[in-house]
Scaffold this motif. Structure first.
Motif: not given
Length: 174
Positions: A97-98, A100-101, A104-108
């Motif tokens: 869940e963390d 994108s933090k 960057g946006e859209g990456n997990a």
């Protein structure tokens, strides 16, 4: 007459044994000296490896997901150089869940079972414990604690790695 022949046969075999023992005595002594000196060398190497651990006084930990350097979630400054705790241990957990933090946006993250935890110790070592990673082999947790700089702990199925990085010149094992 037969008794005399038996005596000479017995005395010949006894003299052969004596001769053989005389020849073997120096060889046994050499073998014993070789084994003792070999044992002393092994003990010396083991003791030096134990007591002369590489110095990691000025070092930090770098954690990567793939090729991306991560930072400590509890550090507001977002420095990728993670400091060792002054005492005890510090556990850093990354969850899906963390992603994108940190990425960057859209990456997990795509950790197996959703998370992975690295333990950083005050004695300048790092470890992934078996209960903190979910994969089939648990190879990263079987490495135990890592004390040497530039020796990574890698969890390939989770694309996760951590390494102690010296601030100065690299440490070399003796």
């Amino acid at each position: 007459m037969e008794q005399n022949e038996e005596k000479t046969v017995v005395s010949n075999t006894e003299s052969e044994k004596d001769t053989l023992l005389k020849r073997m005595k120096p060889k046994l002594l050499k073998d014993i000296l070789l084994y003792v000196s070999l044992a002393l060398v092994i003990v010396a190497i083991s003791l030096s490896a134990f007591f002369l651990k590489p110095s990691s006084e000025n070092s930090h930990v770098e954690i990567k997901y793939g090729n991306t350097l991560l930072y400590d979630p509890n550090d507001g400054s977002k420095k990728t150089a993670i400091a060792f705790p002054s005492s005890g241990e510090k556990r850093i957990t990354f969850t899906n869940e963390d992603g994108s933090k940190y990425l960057g946006e859209g990456n997990a993250f795509s950790f197996i079972d959703g998370s992975i935890t690295l333990t950083i110790y005050s004695d300048k070592s790092i470890q992934i414990k078996e209960e903190d990673v979910f994969c089939q082999d648990h190879l990263c947790s079987h490495m135990g604690r890592i004390y040497s700089s530039y020796t990574p702990v890698v969890c390939l199925p989770n694309h996760f790695s951590a390494m102690i990085v010296a601030d100065g010149l690299p440490d070399y094992d003796a």
